[in-house]
Design a protein around this motif. Structure first.
Motif, PDB file in Angstrom:
ATOM      1  N   GLU A 148     -17.430  -4.668  -1.062  1.00 41.12           N
ATOM      2  CA  GLU A 148     -18.380  -4.560   0.037  1.00 41.12           C
ATOM      3  C   GLU A 148     -18.641  -3.124   0.458  1.00 41.12           C
ATOM      4  O   GLU A 148     -19.774  -2.707   0.643  1.00 41.12           O
ATOM      5  N   ASN A 149     -17.584  -2.333   0.670  1.00 47.12           N
ATOM      6  CA  ASN A 149     -17.791  -0.975   1.184  1.00 47.12           C
ATOM      7  C   ASN A 149     -16.639  -0.059   0.815  1.00 47.12           C
ATOM      8  O   ASN A 149     -15.575  -0.511   0.377  1.00 47.12           O
ATOM      9  N   ALA A 150     -16.867   1.238   1.001  1.00 50.58           N
ATOM     10  CA  ALA A 150     -15.852   2.265   0.739  1.00 50.58           C
ATOM     11  C   ALA A 150     -16.280   3.547   1.426  1.00 50.58           C
ATOM     12  O   ALA A 150     -17.444   3.710   1.812  1.00 50.58           O
ATOM     13  N   THR A 151     -15.356   4.476   1.543  1.00 52.11           N
ATOM     14  CA  THR A 151     -15.651   5.784   2.113  1.00 52.11           C
ATOM     15  C   THR A 151     -15.934   6.780   0.992  1.00 52.11           C
ATOM     16  O   THR A 151     -15.468   6.623  -0.134  1.00 52.11           O
ATOM     17  N   LYS A 152     -16.704   7.826   1.339  1.00 48.99           N
ATOM     18  CA  LYS A 152     -17.004   8.874   0.356  1.00 48.99           C
ATOM     19  C   LYS A 152     -15.755   9.677  -0.003  1.00 48.99           C
ATOM     20  O   LYS A 152     -15.563  10.052  -1.157  1.00 48.99           O
TER      21      LYS A 152
ATOM     22  N   THR B 204     -15.648  12.902  -2.593  1.00 44.64           N
ATOM     23  CA  THR B 204     -14.527  13.822  -2.768  1.00 44.64           C
ATOM     24  C   THR B 204     -13.452  12.987  -3.448  1.00 44.64           C
ATOM     25  O   THR B 204     -12.974  11.995  -2.890  1.00 44.64           O
ATOM     26  N   TYR B 205     -13.088  13.353  -4.679  1.00 44.32           N
ATOM     27  CA  TYR B 205     -12.280  12.466  -5.516  1.00 44.32           C
ATOM     28  C   TYR B 205     -10.778  12.593  -5.305  1.00 44.32           C
ATOM     29  O   TYR B 205     -10.063  11.600  -5.198  1.00 44.32           O
ATOM     30  N   TYR B 206     -10.278  13.833  -5.268  1.00 43.08           N
ATOM     31  CA  TYR B 206      -8.831  14.046  -5.225  1.00 43.08           C
ATOM     32  C   TYR B 206      -8.458  14.994  -4.083  1.00 43.08           C
ATOM     33  O   TYR B 206      -9.312  15.695  -3.529  1.00 43.08           O
TER      34      TYR B 206
ATOM     35  N   GLY C 103     -14.301  20.141  -2.574  1.00 43.17           N
ATOM     36  CA  GLY C 103     -15.261  19.445  -1.716  1.00 43.17           C
ATOM     37  C   GLY C 103     -15.885  18.286  -2.461  1.00 43.17           C
ATOM     38  O   GLY C 103     -15.385  17.867  -3.519  1.00 43.17           O
ATOM     39  N   PRO C 104     -16.992  17.730  -1.971  1.00 39.51           N
ATOM     40  CA  PRO C 104     -17.690  16.656  -2.680  1.00 39.51           C
ATOM     41  C   PRO C 104     -18.270  17.179  -4.000  1.00 39.51           C
ATOM     42  O   PRO C 104     -18.781  18.302  -4.055  1.00 39.51           O
ATOM     43  N   TYR C 105     -18.210  16.339  -5.033  1.00 41.58           N
ATOM     44  CA  TYR C 105     -18.679  16.760  -6.358  1.00 41.58           C
ATOM     45  C   TYR C 105     -19.628  15.740  -6.972  1.00 41.58           C
ATOM     46  O   TYR C 105     -19.375  14.530  -6.940  1.00 41.58           O
ATOM     47  N   LEU C 106     -20.720  16.263  -7.532  1.00 43.03           N
ATOM     48  CA  LEU C 106     -21.563  15.487  -8.440  1.00 43.03           C
ATOM     49  C   LEU C 106     -20.913  15.537  -9.809  1.00 43.03           C
ATOM     50  O   LEU C 106     -20.665  16.625 -10.344  1.00 43.03           O
ATOM     51  N   THR C 107     -20.642  14.378 -10.392  1.00 48.04           N
ATOM     52  CA  THR C 107     -19.950  14.353 -11.691  1.00 48.04           C
ATOM     53  C   THR C 107     -20.758  13.660 -12.785  1.00 48.04           C
ATOM     54  O   THR C 107     -20.460  13.836 -13.966  1.00 48.04           O
TER      55      THR C 107
ATOM     56  N   ILE D   2     -24.402  17.520 -19.062  1.00 51.18           N
ATOM     57  CA  ILE D   2     -23.661  17.068 -17.885  1.00 51.18           C
ATOM     58  C   ILE D   2     -22.673  18.146 -17.464  1.00 51.18           C
ATOM     59  O   ILE D   2     -21.921  18.672 -18.294  1.00 51.18           O
ATOM     60  N   HIS D   3     -22.669  18.450 -16.170  1.00 49.70           N
ATOM     61  CA  HIS D   3     -21.769  19.460 -15.615  1.00 49.70           C
ATOM     62  C   HIS D   3     -21.273  18.997 -14.252  1.00 49.70           C
ATOM     63  O   HIS D   3     -21.988  18.291 -13.531  1.00 49.70           O
ATOM     64  N   ARG D   4     -20.078  19.409 -13.892  1.00 43.19           N
ATOM     65  CA  ARG D   4     -19.612  19.114 -12.540  1.00 43.19           C
ATOM     66  C   ARG D   4     -20.268  20.098 -11.577  1.00 43.19           C
ATOM     67  O   ARG D   4     -20.458  21.279 -11.899  1.00 43.19           O
ATOM     68  N   ILE D   5     -20.635  19.580 -10.390  1.00 40.62           N
ATOM     69  CA  ILE D   5     -21.406  20.389  -9.438  1.00 40.62           C
ATOM     70  C   ILE D   5     -20.843  20.178  -8.037  1.00 40.62           C
ATOM     71  O   ILE D   5     -20.823  19.053  -7.522  1.00 40.62           O
ATOM     72  N   LEU D   6     -20.391  21.252  -7.424  1.00 41.08           N
ATOM     73  CA  LEU D   6     -19.817  21.219  -6.084  1.00 41.08           C
ATOM     74  C   LEU D   6     -20.925  21.292  -5.031  1.00 41.08           C
ATOM     75  O   LEU D   6     -21.818  22.140  -5.113  1.00 41.08           O
TER      76      LEU D   6
END
Length: 425
Positions: free
Chosen positions: A15-19, A107-109, A114-118, A135-139
């Motif tokens: 149903e839901n989760a936090t970022k 924010t994964y770990y 900070g938050p990352y586009l993966t 594809i690149h990781r992006i902060l």
């Protein structure tokens, strides 16, 4: 396109989760199983999407056909067709630039910067080399700008350095694309390789493109489109988790200034867990056709190749052959290590072994290997920077090959496993 795929696959629905940590906790608990979260800050999220099964399903083929399909398509990449569909623009909503902080970017770990586009596919264009997708990781930075980890020796790095002295470089980041686009963007080729045409060839149909509004680019249809400018300014990027599940270092990397945010109505955001199986599949799967072609040149009786999930789909592989002569196993080892220079360990098995079943592979190692004659060790070879056990300063590692094939000198009869007949006698 992505929504139709999500509706057609077996998945865990929540149903839901936090970022912050909520998405990653769920993806980690269900690693290897697609997960659909109905509400993250008002948005829908898909994760663990790209398994071998789902990728094959999205291409309309069986999982066992995936390797052959990729090999054949790589040889015909230029036959892919790209179509700019102006009608697609009406399906997008324009967001204010501040909305970037409201998007469900995880924010994964615990030690992440900070938050990352993966899962974002980065699109750039060069007047000589054409379009590049990767594809690149992006902060996502607190001020709403982005920082991209741009790997040296990759095409994006080349295009950026070639053009940045003339001014900022147009770029776009697309999130929530067809798995074929993700697979193509993860594939390395020479400067003439067109990832978007390769995606079309994998799909066996034209790939629809959307015209950007603030930059001179056409991008694949996606759930989210972030338009921006790669700048000369360099800022801190990292720490962040890499494919081995360990932290990568902090580096100075290029800053991206966002110029437009666009998304589909009821857009689905794709969250890709760093170090998870989806990350490993997308890194390793595109290497397998290259390995297949390289090994086949040396051992024509090659059957299949798989980079293993336990080896991060990067450092360890299993190779299946139909052994014809006693030296085939060791030749396959050497060819595999040459075809994928980052490879650290390779196990060669007979074609009766299921290379996707680690228990079956271990069975072959346990019953068909003599350590003093069937193991090849190479010291002081160039290895992968992703291996934390290697000599990172000198970029050297030791490599190992295991010939777990049946000995022809002893006779295959000694190794054949008993089978139950299909019919009662």
């Amino acid at each position: 396109m992505v929504k139709e795929l999500i509706n057609s696959i077996e998945k865990v629905v929540l149903e839901n989760a936090t970022k912050k940590y909520g998405i990653s906790r769920i993806l980690k608990e269900n690693d290897g199983k697609p997960v659909f979260i109905k509400n993250v800050n008002g948005y829908r999220v898909i994760g663990n999407l790209c398994t071998r099964d789902v990728i094959a399903k999205s291409l309309g083929i069986e999982k066992e056909e995936l390797m052959k399909h990729m090999v054949e398509t790589l040889d015909n990449e230029k036959n892919g067709e790209l179509i700019v569909d102006n009608n697609l623009n009406s399906t997008y909503v324009d967001d204010s630039l501040e909305k970037i902080h409201e998007y469900p970017i995880p924010t994964y770990y615990g030690k992440d910067a900070g938050p990352y586009l993966t899962s974002g596919v980065v699109i750039v264009k060069d007047k000589d080399e054409g379009v590049n997708a990767s594809i690149h990781r992006i902060l996502v930075r607190p001020d709403g700008t982005l920082t991209i980890r741009m790997v040296e020796q990759r095409h994006l790095h080349y295009i950026y350095n070639k053009n940045i002295e003339k001014g900022d470089v147009d770029c776009a980041i697309v999130i929530g694309v067809h798995p074929a686009v993700l697979l193509a963007a993860s594939t390395s080729g020479d400067l003439t390789f067109n990832e978007l045409k390769y995606a079309s060839a994998l799909m066996k149909k034209p790939l629809k493109l959307v015209k950007c509004k603030t930059v001179d680019l056409e991008v694949p249809e996606a759930e989210f489109i972030i338009e921006g400018k790669l700048t000369k300014e360099f800022v801190d990027e990292g720490p962040f988790v890499d494919i081995t599940g360990t932290y990568d270092m902090i580096r100075k990397q290029p800053l991206i200034k966002i110029t437009a945010l666009r998304r589909k109505e009821e857009a689905v955001f794709h969250a890709l867990l760093p170090g998870g199986n989806e990350h490993k599949i997308l890194m390793g799967l595109p290497q397998e056709p290259r390995m297949y072609k390289g090994i086949r040149n040396t051992v024509p009786s090659l059957k299949n190749v798989a980079l293993t999930e336990g080896g991060c789909c990067w450092l360890s592989a299993v190779v299946s052959i139909d052994k014809k002569t006693e030296g085939d196993g060791k030749n396959a080892i050497l060819a595999a290590l040459a075809a994928h220079p980052s490879l650290k360990h390779v196990t060669v098995v007979d074609h009766d072994i299921n290379i996707y079943d680690q228990n079956d592979v271990e069975y072959a190692v346990s019953t068909r290997v003599q350590s003093d004659s069937d193991i090849v060790i190479i010291s002081g070879a160039k290895g992968s920077s992703l291996d934390p056990s290697s000599d990172l300063k000198n970029k050297l590692t030791a490599k190992m090959g295991i010939d777990a094939t049946m000995s022809l000198l002893k006779g295959k009869e000694e190794f054949i496993r008993a089978e139950v007949p299909k019919d009662d006698e």
